[in-house]
Scaffold this motif. Structure first.
Motif, mmCIF file in Angstrom:
data_model
loop_
_atom_site.group_PDB
_atom_site.id
_atom_site.type_symbol
_atom_site.label_atom_id
_atom_site.label_comp_id
_atom_site.label_asym_id
_atom_site.label_seq_id
_atom_site.Cartn_x
_atom_site.Cartn_y
_atom_site.Cartn_z
ATOM 1 N N THR C 7 0.857 -1.181 0.000
ATOM 2 C CA THR C 7 0.000 0.000 0.000
ATOM 3 C C THR C 7 0.884 1.219 0.000
ATOM 4 N N LEU C 8 0.713 2.039 -0.991
ATOM 5 C CA LEU C 8 1.517 3.247 -1.103
ATOM 6 C C LEU C 8 0.583 4.435 -1.001
ATOM 7 N N ASN C 9 1.062 5.438 -0.307
ATOM 8 C CA ASN C 9 0.241 6.605 -0.067
ATOM 9 C C ASN C 9 0.735 7.742 -0.939
ATOM 10 N N LEU C 27 -0.359 -1.553 -4.726
ATOM 11 C CA LEU C 27 0.514 -1.855 -5.845
ATOM 12 C C LEU C 27 0.948 -3.301 -5.841
#
Lengths: 317, 151, 364
Positions: C7-9, C27
């Motif tokens: 999980t990318l912010n 991703l």
């Protein structure tokens, strides 16, 4: 004997000093040129025309707070920028600035260059991985894959030059261009070499590690103060090295009428550096998968083609 | 689209009409909202294929307290219609229009966020604009302008 | 061995999300599996505040809804209130309004062009676009006193009449503008790197756009021939001759071309408005308004981002009982979750850029 050793050491120190000064002023040249391309002035406050800007930058970076990331692998975290810088600076040992202005003229200089500059990839990879940060890791992986992929067509393009000159010593390669520069004899090789050099030095249009717009600052996100300064210097030293190499391999090195050899060398090098900056100001960056496609599906076949044609023509004529 | 034209198509469902400043407004019951919107969207003469807006209205102290207001637009004919659905204060629930228009998704979330009107069948009904943890619904007339303690 | 997604912010503090937008990306390597935009960081309670301000005071607030197109917001609000009041606006004021709003459209698109190109790595067009925008800001400052938040429209007309310098400066700008747009196109339109970054990225079908409520240049890029200035003309737009560009695939490149061509068309409209400016017939340039009848109106205009509408419910008092802003960026942004699925991370930046959001409008 002692005098010889001392003279050698003095030569190394002088050349080293010249290189580092050029690298420092390359940063100023980049900011000024980018400024003028973007219809603004660039640095002009610190000294006339901003000439003391690199010194100011150095002092600023020196005095910044040095942070080490929590849970980072400290040994590799500190080692990474050192590897990057040393890998580039070590290459300057074989770069001749004029007929007899070099540190050493190895008979296998090109091999040495390829081997030592490849070590720079370790710096990038370790930086990304040891920072304990998703962004840095992704930036590190991308930069590593990019640098490794583009080394192959780069080396193949260089083999074309080696076939023409018959020797791996750079002084011989330059002397072999006295009649005609290799850029004329190896146009495709030159273009391949140029594009691969942009990818190797992580410059626009291949500047993923620098793309603040996607991953903040890539593998350098967590670095500050002197460690960041080392990366910064490594980048510009790599650009300077790349310009020197393009000059000696394709643009005839220090040969030229009227002006002294050293002057011609530096004119050509700074012209190449200017082209690096010019291309950065003009082009957008390409996407990562397109970058990989370009390397493996376009550059590599073209490099092979160049090699075959050069070899065939050399045998025939 | 004139009022007569609309009455022909959805006359059974209309409770009230209005044409202030040449804008056609119809008020319907909340059970009728899906059939009405479906007719308006799919009928060839109406062709209201675009949901411009969906918002809430707090009419305190009048009853019924809440109104959900939909603005529909026809790309083919360039005409508009406004559909209003009255809701009682203690029974502020209405069927979501997300099966008909994906545009309703965030618009209904904002309506919920601001008024507390629940949309049944909405795929993801939660606050959208106000900070998480806010208690109360800001656009209601009894919510103070300065905000509540939780903001 | 299981495959995990990370999980990318993206944001809320990020150079490319154009304000405080947060997108939660799942991703799988470089491919985006899921994307959820998270908004509300710039919510200032504008609609609540409007219920406690007079109609004249609300005008100042409208500048701040979409701060890159303040004149458009003023315009939409003022037209809605004039509809409520059934107020006639003198022809001269209408033409000046059109000129100002079209100049604002050019300024907004210029800013979008600069920042979008910068997101994709081309840093130079930003400075060229901002240089042209400075000229427009100077024109706004000369006529209204404000660059970013002019608050220049009034019910029944404008705050003040335009004089000869407005006409002269505007003509000077429009005469030189077509060449400048050629400059931007030279740098980008046929650049293979630009094309490879923008062609087939974020393609939208017409059905997707209509169903998701997407309006403005994005809808036109998908092939929908819809512009409120032509389909429901207001403020004398029917007097002007201009084209509505449409695209084919609705990808990032088409959105870029829409905005470039819209800039050219807007320059034409401004030229026509200023050339054909009717002489002042002595009537006042704005109206004194005191009583607001009870009723409700909805009026929308074609702002640089899409359909910007104001829904005003009046109960006869000095403040509206309800003021609702229909924000184009809010509705357009809904679609981004679907557009991002299956694309690469680098495309996320391009697709978010193509929507041309202003978070102040999304959050109000």
């Amino acid at each position: 004997m002692i005098v010889d050793i001392l003279l050698e050491i003095l030569k190394i120190i002088v050349i080293f000093a010249v290189i580092l000064t050029c690298v420092a002023y390359l940063t100023l040249m980049e900011r000024k040129c980018l400024g003028y391309f973007q219809i603004r002035l660039g640095p002009n406050r610190v000294g006339p025309w901003g000439l003391f800007q690199p010194i100011a930058d150095g002092i600023k970076l020196f005095f910044k707070e040095d942070m080490t990331v929590l849970h980072a692998n400290t040994f590799y975290f500190i080692l990474a920028p050192m590897i990057s810088l040393v890998a580039v600076l070590a290459c300057f040992a074989v770069v001749p600035f004029a007929g007899n202005a070099f540190i050493v003229d190895m008979p296998v200089a090109v091999l040495y260059l390829m081997a030592v500059s490849s070590m720079g990839v370790y710096g990038v990879l370790l930086a990304g991985w040891s920072s304990n940060n998703k962004y840095s890791a992704m930036g590190g992986y991308r930069a590593t894959a990019q640098m490794i992929s583009y080394e192959i067509p780069l080396a193949l393009a260089l083999v074309g030059v080696l076939i023409l000159s018959g020797s791996m010593s750079i002084v011989d390669i330059v002397n072999g261009q006295q009649g005609m520069w290799y850029i004329v004899k190896q146009p495709l090789g030159f273009i391949i070499y140029l594009i691969c050099t942009f990818a190797e030095t992580n410059r626009c249009p291949f500047d993923f590690y620098e793309c603040e717009n996607e991953l903040v600052a890539g593998y350098q996100t967590e670095y500050s103060s002197m460690k960041f300064a080392l990366f910064y210097m490594a980048e510009y030293a790599h650009i300077f090295l790349a310009s020197c190499l393009i000059t000696v391999f394709y643009l005839g090195g220090w040969h030229g009428p009227v002006l002294p050899a050293l002057a011609w060398f530096f004119i050509k090098v700074f012209f190449c550096a200017f082209c690096f900056i010019w291309i950065r100001a003009t082009y957008p960056r390409i996407r990562y998968d397109q970058l990989m496609n370009l390397s493996w599906k376009v550059m590599l076949p073209l490099a092979f083609l160049n090699l075959m044609v050069t070899a065939v023509l050399k045998v025939m004529f | 689209m004139t009022l007569d034209g609309l009455t022909e198509k959805i006359g059974d469902y209309i409770k009230e009409t209005d044409s202030f400043r040449d804008e056609v407004t119809v008020t319907v019951d909340r059970d009728a909202i899906i059939p009405v919107c479906r007719i308006l969207k799919e009928d060839a003469d109406c062709s209201f294929d675009f949901l411009s807006d969906c918002c809430g209205l707090d009419r305190l102290p009048e009853t019924p307290r809440f109104m959900v207001v939909y603005q529909l637009y026809s790309l083919r004919y360039g005409h508009r219609v406004r559909i209003k659905v009255p809701l009682e204060e203690d029974d502020a629930e209405i069927e979501s229009l997300t099966p008909l228009w994906k545009a309703a998704n965030w618009l209904e979330r904002e309506c919920f966020d601001m008024f507390g009107i629940r949309f049944t069948g909405h795929p993801d009904l939660r606050r959208i604009i106000t900070p998480p943890g806010l208690e109360g619904y800001p656009l209601k007339k009894d919510f103070p302008l300065e905000g509540s303690e939780t903001t | 061995m299981t495959e995990e997604t990370i999980t990318l912010n993206l944001g809320p503090q990020h150079p490319s999300t154009h304000g405080v937008l947060r997108v939660l990306l799942e991703l799988d390597g470089e491919v985006i599996v899921d994307a959820k935009p998270d908004i509300g960081f710039l919510h200032r309670g504008l609609e609540k505040l409007s219920e406690h301000r007079t109609y004249q005071q609300i005008l100042i607030l409208t500048d701040r809804i979409d701060y890159l197109a303040a004149m458009s917001n003023n315009f939409a609000y003022v037209l809605a209130v004039e509809k409520l009041l059934e107020l006639e606006v003198p022809k001269r004021a209408q033409y000046i309004r059109v000129a100002l709003v079209e100049l604002q459209r050019i300024a907004s698109h210029l800013f979008w062009l600069g920042t979008h190109a910068h997101d994709l790595g081309a840093m130079t067009p930003l400075f060229y676009a901002l240089r042209e925008r400075e000229d427009i800001m100077d024109i706004f400052e000369a006529i209204s006193g404000g660059r970013l938040t002019p608050s220049f429209m009034r019910f029944g007309g404008l705050a003040a009449d335009a004089d000869g310098t407005f006409v002269k400066n505007t003509k000077k700008f429009t005469d030189a503008f077509a060449e400048k747009v050629d400059d931007y196109e030279n740098l980008l339109t046929e650049n293979p790197m630009w094309l490879s970054r923008t062609r087939t990225v974020g393609m939208m079908s017409k059905e997707f756009c209509i169903n998701t409520g997407i309006s403005g240049p994005m809808a036109r890029a998908a092939g929908i021939e819809w512009d409120l200035r032509k389909s429901n003309p207001y403020s004398s737009y029917e007097d002007f001759d201009f084209e509505i560009p449409t695209g084919l695939q609705g990808d990032v490149f088409d959105c870029y071309m829409m905005r470039i061509r819209e800039m050219r068309e807007s320059a034409k409209i401004v030229s026509q408005a200023v050339d054909g400016l009717p002489e002042s017939d002595g009537s006042p340039i704005k109206a004194k308004v005191n009583k607001f009848p009870a009723g409700e109106v909805y009026h929308s205009i074609e702002s640089p981002r899409g359909e910007l509408g104001f829904y005003i419910v009046s109960d006869g008092g000095k403040s509206p009982a309800r003021l609702r802003v229909r924000p184009p960026s809010f509705v357009n942004l809904q679609g981004v979750g679907e557009l991002l699925k299956g694309r690469l991370l680098s495309d996320a930046v391009a697709i978010i850029g193509m929507i041309d959001i202003v978070l102040a409008e999304v959050d109000r």
